[in-house]
Design a protein around this motif. Structure first.
Motif, PDB file in Angstrom:
ATOM      1  N   HIS A  86      51.803 -36.950  18.299  1.00 24.70           N
ATOM      2  CA  HIS A  86      52.140 -38.372  18.256  1.00 24.70           C
ATOM      3  C   HIS A  86      53.146 -38.619  17.141  1.00 24.70           C
ATOM      4  CE1 HIS A  86      49.174 -39.737  21.155  1.00 24.70           C
ATOM      5  NE2 HIS A  86      48.424 -38.755  20.696  1.00 24.70           N
ATOM      6  N   PRO A  87      54.434 -38.849  17.483  1.00 21.01           N
ATOM      7  CA  PRO A  87      55.425 -39.131  16.449  1.00 21.01           C
ATOM      8  C   PRO A  87      55.160 -40.466  15.753  1.00 21.01           C
ATOM      9  CG  PRO A  87      56.495 -38.704  18.562  1.00 21.01           C
ATOM     10  CD  PRO A  87      55.022 -38.759  18.801  1.00 21.01           C
ATOM     11  N   GLY A  88      54.461 -41.362  16.434  1.00 22.11           N
ATOM     12  CA  GLY A  88      54.059 -42.652  15.862  1.00 22.11           C
ATOM     13  C   GLY A  88      52.553 -42.773  15.945  1.00 22.11           C
ATOM     14  N   PHE A  89      52.031 -43.899  15.498  1.00 20.27           N
ATOM     15  CA  PHE A  89      50.590 -44.134  15.587  1.00 20.27           C
ATOM     16  C   PHE A  89      50.135 -44.177  17.043  1.00 20.27           C
ATOM     17  CE2 PHE A  89      51.206 -45.773  11.312  1.00 20.27           C
ATOM     18  CZ  PHE A  89      50.052 -45.350  10.672  1.00 20.27           C
ATOM     19  N   GLU A  90      48.888 -43.755  17.268  1.00 17.67           N
ATOM     20  CA  GLU A  90      48.213 -43.952  18.549  1.00 17.67           C
ATOM     21  C   GLU A  90      46.870 -44.580  18.244  1.00 17.67           C
ATOM     22  OE1 GLU A  90      46.889 -41.633  22.576  1.00 17.67           O
ATOM     23  OE2 GLU A  90      46.337 -40.714  20.682  1.00 17.67           O
ATOM     24  N   LEU A  91      46.531 -45.623  19.006  1.00 16.14           N
ATOM     25  CA  LEU A  91      45.226 -46.254  18.886  1.00 16.14           C
ATOM     26  C   LEU A  91      44.494 -46.096  20.204  1.00 16.14           C
ATOM     27  CD1 LEU A  91      47.383 -48.264  17.250  1.00 16.14           C
ATOM     28  CD2 LEU A  91      45.212 -49.323  16.704  1.00 16.14           C
ATOM     29  N   ILE A  92      43.219 -45.695  20.121  1.00 12.66           N
ATOM     30  CA  ILE A  92      42.364 -45.596  21.304  1.00 12.66           C
ATOM     31  C   ILE A  92      41.086 -46.360  21.012  1.00 12.66           C
ATOM     32  CG2 ILE A  92      41.067 -44.095  22.863  1.00 12.66           C
ATOM     33  CD1 ILE A  92      42.958 -41.805  22.046  1.00 12.66           C
ATOM     34  N   TYR A  93      40.804 -47.355  21.849  1.00  8.69           N
ATOM     35  CA  TYR A  93      39.533 -48.076  21.754  1.00  8.69           C
ATOM     36  C   TYR A  93      38.720 -47.682  22.984  1.00  8.69           C
ATOM     37  CZ  TYR A  93      36.039 -51.685  21.295  1.00  8.69           C
ATOM     38  OH  TYR A  93      34.845 -52.348  21.166  1.00  8.69           O
ATOM     39  N   VAL A  94      37.615 -46.991  22.763  1.00  6.78           N
ATOM     40  CA  VAL A  94      36.779 -46.522  23.865  1.00  6.78           C
ATOM     41  C   VAL A  94      35.953 -47.703  24.375  1.00  6.78           C
ATOM     42  CG1 VAL A  94      35.025 -44.861  24.602  1.00  6.78           C
ATOM     43  CG2 VAL A  94      36.701 -44.208  22.840  1.00  6.78           C
ATOM     44  N   LEU A  95      36.219 -48.113  25.616  1.00 12.19           N
ATOM     45  CA  LEU A  95      35.525 -49.249  26.226  1.00 12.19           C
ATOM     46  C   LEU A  95      34.195 -48.849  26.842  1.00 12.19           C
ATOM     47  CD1 LEU A  95      38.665 -50.763  27.952  1.00 12.19           C
ATOM     48  CD2 LEU A  95      37.473 -51.715  25.974  1.00 12.19           C
ATOM     49  N   SER A  96      34.157 -47.665  27.456  1.00 10.99           N
ATOM     50  CA  SER A  96      32.921 -47.180  28.067  1.00 10.99           C
ATOM     51  C   SER A  96      32.971 -45.665  28.153  1.00 10.99           C
ATOM     52  CB  SER A  96      32.721 -47.792  29.462  1.00 10.99           C
ATOM     53  OG  SER A  96      33.760 -47.396  30.329  1.00 10.99           O
ATOM     54  N   GLY A  97      31.811 -45.055  28.276  1.00 17.91           N
ATOM     55  CA  GLY A  97      31.732 -43.603  28.361  1.00 17.91           C
ATOM     56  C   GLY A  97      31.922 -42.944  27.009  1.00 17.91           C
ATOM     57  N   GLU A  98      32.358 -41.690  27.037  1.00 21.12           N
ATOM     58  CA  GLU A  98      32.576 -40.918  25.813  1.00 21.12           C
ATOM     59  C   GLU A  98      33.885 -40.155  25.894  1.00 21.12           C
ATOM     60  OE1 GLU A  98      28.013 -39.754  24.517  1.00 21.12           O
ATOM     61  OE2 GLU A  98      29.264 -38.241  25.492  1.00 21.12           O
ATOM     62  N   LEU A  99      34.649 -40.222  24.808  1.00 21.95           N
ATOM     63  CA  LEU A  99      35.874 -39.455  24.653  1.00 21.95           C
ATOM     64  C   LEU A  99      35.620 -38.375  23.616  1.00 21.95           C
ATOM     65  CD1 LEU A  99      38.963 -39.256  25.307  1.00 21.95           C
ATOM     66  CD2 LEU A  99      39.303 -40.580  23.203  1.00 21.95           C
ATOM     67  N   GLU A 100      36.086 -37.162  23.882  1.00 18.58           N
ATOM     68  CA  GLU A 100      35.925 -36.063  22.927  1.00 18.58           C
ATOM     69  C   GLU A 100      37.285 -35.602  22.440  1.00 18.58           C
ATOM     70  OE1 GLU A 100      33.698 -32.721  24.375  1.00 18.58           O
ATOM     71  OE2 GLU A 100      31.993 -33.960  24.944  1.00 18.58           O
ATOM     72  N   THR A 101      37.318 -35.163  21.169  1.00 20.01           N
ATOM     73  CA  THR A 101      38.458 -34.445  20.606  1.00 20.01           C
ATOM     74  C   THR A 101      37.870 -33.264  19.839  1.00 20.01           C
ATOM     75  OG1 THR A 101      38.546 -35.558  18.462  1.00 20.01           O
ATOM     76  CG2 THR A 101      39.694 -36.646  20.297  1.00 20.01           C
ATOM     77  N   ASP A 102      38.722 -32.459  19.241  1.00 21.56           N
ATOM     78  CA  ASP A 102      38.229 -31.347  18.435  1.00 21.56           C
ATOM     79  C   ASP A 102      37.451 -31.843  17.221  1.00 21.56           C
ATOM     80  OD1 ASP A 102      39.372 -29.606  20.211  1.00 21.56           O
ATOM     81  OD2 ASP A 102      41.170 -29.279  19.013  1.00 21.56           O
ATOM     82  N   ASP A 103      37.611 -33.120  16.876  1.00 22.26           N
ATOM     83  CA  ASP A 103      36.936 -33.685  15.704  1.00 22.26           C
ATOM     84  C   ASP A 103      35.604 -34.348  16.013  1.00 22.26           C
ATOM     85  OD1 ASP A 103      38.984 -33.000  13.806  1.00 22.26           O
ATOM     86  OD2 ASP A 103      40.209 -34.535  14.767  1.00 22.26           O
ATOM     87  N   GLY A 104      35.260 -34.512  17.281  1.00 18.75           N
ATOM     88  CA  GLY A 104      33.969 -35.121  17.576  1.00 18.75           C
ATOM     89  C   GLY A 104      33.921 -35.812  18.920  1.00 18.75           C
ATOM     90  N   VAL A 105      32.793 -36.499  19.135  1.00 18.06           N
ATOM     91  CA  VAL A 105      32.538 -37.257  20.356  1.00 18.06           C
ATOM     92  C   VAL A 105      32.503 -38.728  19.973  1.00 18.06           C
ATOM     93  CG1 VAL A 105      30.909 -37.672  22.243  1.00 18.06           C
ATOM     94  CG2 VAL A 105      31.217 -35.345  21.336  1.00 18.06           C
ATOM     95  N   TYR A 106      33.230 -39.548  20.736  1.00 13.96           N
ATOM     96  CA  TYR A 106      33.366 -40.967  20.415  1.00 13.96           C
ATOM     97  C   TYR A 106      32.836 -41.804  21.576  1.00 13.96           C
ATOM     98  CZ  TYR A 106      36.222 -38.733  16.962  1.00 13.96           C
ATOM     99  OH  TYR A 106      36.646 -37.914  15.947  1.00 13.96           O
ATOM    100  N   ALA A 107      31.793 -42.574  21.298  1.00 12.99           N
ATOM    101  CA  ALA A 107      31.136 -43.397  22.313  1.00 12.99           C
ATOM    102  C   ALA A 107      31.829 -44.745  22.437  1.00 12.99           C
ATOM    103  CB  ALA A 107      29.675 -43.603  21.923  1.00 12.99           C
ATOM    104  N   ALA A 108      31.404 -45.506  23.441  1.00 11.35           N
ATOM    105  CA  ALA A 108      31.926 -46.862  23.630  1.00 11.35           C
ATOM    106  C   ALA A 108      31.821 -47.642  22.327  1.00 11.35           C
ATOM    107  CB  ALA A 108      31.140 -47.560  24.737  1.00 11.35           C
ATOM    108  N   GLY A 109      32.869 -48.384  22.023  1.00 10.27           N
ATOM    109  CA  GLY A 109      32.926 -49.141  20.788  1.00 10.27           C
ATOM    110  C   GLY A 109      33.666 -48.425  19.672  1.00 10.27           C
ATOM    111  N   SER A 110      34.008 -47.148  19.877  1.00 13.33           N
ATOM    112  CA  SER A 110      34.751 -46.385  18.863  1.00 13.33           C
ATOM    113  C   SER A 110      36.227 -46.760  18.913  1.00 13.33           C
ATOM    114  CB  SER A 110      34.620 -44.879  19.107  1.00 13.33           C
ATOM    115  OG  SER A 110      33.282 -44.463  19.005  1.00 13.33           O
TER     116      SER A 110
END
Length: 141
Positions: A86-110
């Motif tokens: 990402h050459p610039g900022f990226e924002l992700i707001y998890v609305l439902s379910g779970e998103l994973e990255t190498d740094d962890g698992v992010y639930a809805a509301g993250s």
């Protein structure tokens, strides 16, 4: 490289995704034509993503080649994206379910805020829906 490319085909819209209703989208000129619009999801067909679809909110076609973009992303169960910068900022707001990255698992509301020059490879074994804002187009690494 731009945010994920899509095809013209559409999938379900405003249905329940991963256990939560989708947000109601309002667009237009406030005071003149600000009205609810249907979120229309399109399969992502480029950049190495699998099992992903998006409903664009605004794109580089509107903001310029190096401009920002935003979308509601739907990752079906098992979805993956390749590592990208990402050459610039990226924002992700998890609305439902779970998103994973190498740094962890992010639930809805993250809310994830990735600073410029960050690299990640998001995935969602169970599926998720998120609001994503790209300050600048991403680059696959």
């Amino acid at each position: 490289m731009t945010p994920p490319s899509t095809s013209a085909a559409t999938s379900t819209s405003t249905e329940d995704y991963v256990g939560a209703p989708l947000p109601t989208l309002f667009t237009g000129m406030p005071g003149l034509s600000f009205a609810p619009q249907e979120l229309v999801f399109q399969p992502v067909v480029a950049d190495g993503r699998t099992q992903a679809e998006m409903a664009p909110l605004y794109t580089v076609a509107q903001t310029g080649e190096d401009g920002p973009a935003a979308a509601v992303m739907h990752y079906l169960p098992g979805a993956k994206a390749p590592s990208h910068l990402h050459p610039g900022f990226e924002l992700i707001y998890v609305l439902s379910g779970e998103l994973e990255t190498d740094d962890g698992v992010y639930a809805a509301g993250s809310l994830l805020v990735m600073p410029p020059n960050s690299v990640h490879a998001p995935r969602s074994p169970k599926g998720c829906v998120g609001l994503v804002v790209w300050e600048r187009p991403v680059q696959v690494v």
